[in-house]
Design an enzyme around this catalytic site. Structure first.
Site, PDB file in Angstrom:
ATOM      1  N   GLY A 188       0.695  -1.177   0.013  1.00 54.26           N
ATOM      2  CA  GLY A 188      -0.008   0.098   0.016  1.00 54.26           C
ATOM      3  C   GLY A 188       0.824   1.236  -0.121  1.00 54.26           C
ATOM      4  O   GLY A 188       2.085   1.470   0.260  1.00 54.26           O
TER       5      GLY A 188
ATOM      6  N   GLY B 141       0.922   5.616   1.217  1.00 52.03           N
ATOM      7  CA  GLY B 141       0.087   6.692   2.071  1.00 52.03           C
ATOM      8  C   GLY B 141       0.588   7.971   2.046  1.00 52.03           C
ATOM      9  O   GLY B 141       1.563   8.051   1.189  1.00 52.03           O
TER      10      GLY B 141
ATOM     11  N   GLY C 203       4.597   7.296   2.991  1.00 55.71           N
ATOM     12  CA  GLY C 203       5.341   6.574   2.227  1.00 55.71           C
ATOM     13  C   GLY C 203       4.842   5.319   1.649  1.00 55.71           C
ATOM     14  O   GLY C 203       3.395   5.081   1.484  1.00 55.71           O
TER      15      GLY C 203
ATOM     16  N   ASP D 264      -2.659   8.235  15.880  1.00 51.75           N
ATOM     17  CA  ASP D 264      -3.702   7.782  14.675  1.00 51.75           C
ATOM     18  C   ASP D 264      -4.395   6.574  14.773  1.00 51.75           C
ATOM     19  O   ASP D 264      -4.211   5.570  13.866  1.00 51.75           O
ATOM     20  CB  ASP D 264      -2.808   8.196  13.481  1.00 51.75           C
TER      21      ASP D 264
END
Length: 545
Positions: free
Chosen positions: A30, A32, A35, A144
């Site tokens: 993935g 983001g 990075g 987060d």
């Protein structure tokens, strides 16, 4: 692909790295704002590698914060987290390595499958509270916490990306790019009002995550960011979907005043009891999820009486049976049911086929009778298969003339003779073809360094159906491997024993229609320059009722 599938691994693009330090890069997991995350293979097995974006790595202030946060994150205990294993903190590219978690994230599961209920919801709440206890105990704040940062592994929930978010923080809750630090519907009111970030903000996020797990969305979910931020500061969510102590704890966690919220340790005590919560490692070690949909809840009720006048606390999640790794097994092909891992291998007196490889005319594929044959008889009473530059995995089907059974035990004595310890696999397979033209192998295999797993191989996919599980007392020479394979009502069940030790038992509901076949398999990690060689002896197939 179902919600229980492994995260998709995307092919590398031309600009992607193929090696990072001692790690081989296999694919992308993935991307983001910070990075790109890659699936890598290291000295001890698969890992997740987050490579920091170049523009951030060129910022001296970011690099200083990144180093500080990585150092702090490496102190976090493994309890229900994906621990930081390694990092490059100088030069380009910057990267951080964490344990690879073979499972979907909670956000994906909620999106594709819907809310959790009962013991699964309780296990999720306990696991994330245990993770926060470990994170805060190391002096780290997550900043987060949200469903996308909670992975559902074979051994329960795992919290990821703890602490690293601070490297983006330029102060007062703003990132170096000017964006809000955090996810609005999971942010605590103090983060919105004045940017204060501390353990109470993570506890608030825990309340949001638990509510989201029970309903499918954060209690502050909104169509716009300003609306979400307003609701976080002003709304009091209704948590009627939660019961008993879990509801009371979630309500306390969502208090607007950070000082009124419980600590992570107090959350854990409220969920499992003060005495139990004192041993966070033991609590974390017993948390399990059963998301198969086919198996019953993989929990048992906590023994003992509740104090008078107090509602019964949520049942404590435990693994059914004694073998680690069997409570939640994930497969991209379909939802998996999981049986308790109990007892020794099944006994059978109805032997359908047996071969001791004393001669080289018994019908197996033979590229040449010699000890170093790529695929054939050794001439000294064994059968050998090796990988090479042309093939990373090879299979040999047993030359069975009789009608193959729907329920069988496949057994062989294996000698893992050569290969890279974390890359070399050998085992047995059961093939239940999808149809006349498309194969579907279920491979029960062991690795040279004493790990075992079950995987599924089709023409288009290679899927781990279990994590890589440790085998007690494993010996690479003469290991007896047994796979019980059973097809019924469109499902395929595979149980796997190494010696008399059962290591895994899975059910794949993807369906298979063709005639069964059974045989041998070897494999190495793609790109490994050292080839795997496995010598086999005493192969047999037993028919089971």
């Amino acid at each position: 692909m179902t919600a229980y599938g492994l995260p998709p691994v995307l092919a590398l693009e031309p600009a992607d790295p193929v090696e990072l330090g001692p790690y081989r890069v296999a694919g992308r997991l993935g991307r983001g704002g910070m990075g790109t995350v890659y699936l890598g293979e290291g000295p001890s097995g698969p890992v997740a590698i987050k490579v920091i974006n170049r523009h951030l790595a060129a910022d001296p202030e970011f690099v200083a914060r990144f180093r500080s946060e990585v150092a702090a994150a490496r102190k976090v205990s493994r309890f229900c987290t994906a621990p930081v294993l390694d990092a490059r903190l100088e030069g380009e590219p910057l990267w951080v390595v964490t344990e690879y978690v073979a499972g979907p994230d909670l956000a994906r599961l909620l999106r594709e499958q819907g809310p959790l209920t009962g013991s699964n919801l309780e296990a999720l709440a306990v696991g994330v509270a245990a993770a926060l206890t470990a994170i805060h105990g190391a002096g780290v704040v997550h900043r987060d916490l949200k469903p996308a940062n909670v992975l559902l592994s074979p051994l329960g929930p795992r919290v990821i990306d703890f602490g690293i978010a601070r490297a983006l923080d330029a102060g007062r809750g703003q990132t170096v790019t000017g964006k809000i630090l955090g996810t609005p519907e999971y942010m605590a009111p103090e983060l919105v009002s004045d940017g204060r970030s501390g353990p109470p903000a993570d506890v608030f996020a825990w309340g949001c995550v638990v509510a989201a797990a029970a309903t499918g969305a954060s209690p502050f979910a909104s169509r716009t960011v300003p609306e979400a931020l307003y609701r976080v500061v002003h709304d009091t969510p209704k948590l009627d979907v939660l019961d008993g102590d879990l509801r009371a704890l979630a309500e306390a966690a969502l208090a607007k005043d950070p000082g009124a919220r419980p600590t992570a340790q107090e959350l854990l005590s409220g969920l499992v009891g003060q005495k139990e919560a004192a041993d966070t490692a033991r609590v974390a070690g017993t948390v399990r999820l059963d998301l198969s949909g086919a198996a019953g809840p993989a929990v048992r009720a906590d023994a003992g009486e509740e104090p008078a006048g107090r509602s019964r606390r949520p049942r404590r999640p435990y693994l059914v049976g004694g073998a680690v790794g069997g409570a939640l097994l994930l497969a991209a092909a379909g939802a998996l049911g999981v049986r308790a891992l109990a007892g020794g291998p099944p006994e059978t007196t109805d032997v359908l086929y047996r071969d001791d490889f004393a001669g080289d005319q018994s019908g197996w594929y033979n590229s040449g009778t010699k000890a170093d044959a790529v695929h054939g008889y050794t001439g000294d009473g064994r059968y050998t298969i090796a990988t090479d530059s042309a093939e990373d995995d090879r299979y040999a089907a047993a030359p069975v003339n009789a009608e193959a059974p729907e329920h069988a035990v496949v057994e062989v004595r294996a000698d893992l003779a050569a290969g890279t310890p974390h890359s070399a696999w050998g085992g047995v397979f059961c093939e239940y073809r999808l149809d006349d033209d498309h194969y579907s192998y279920y491979v029960a295999e062991v690795r040279l360094d004493g790990r075992a797993r079950i995987h599924k191989r089709t023409e288009t996919a290679f899927t781990d159906l279990t994590a890589d599980l440790p085998v007690p007392g494993f010996k690479k020479a003469g290991a007896v491997l047994r796979a019980e394979c059973e097809r019924s009502d469109g499902r395929v069940r595979v149980g796997f024993w190494v010696g008399d030790e059962m290591v895994a038992d899975v059910v794949d509901t993807a369906g298979a229609k063709g005639k069964p076949k059974f045989g041998l398999a070897v494999r190495k990690w793609p790109g490994d320059g050292t080839d795997t060689r496995v010598n086999f002896d005493d192969f047999r197939i037993g028919r089971l009722p």
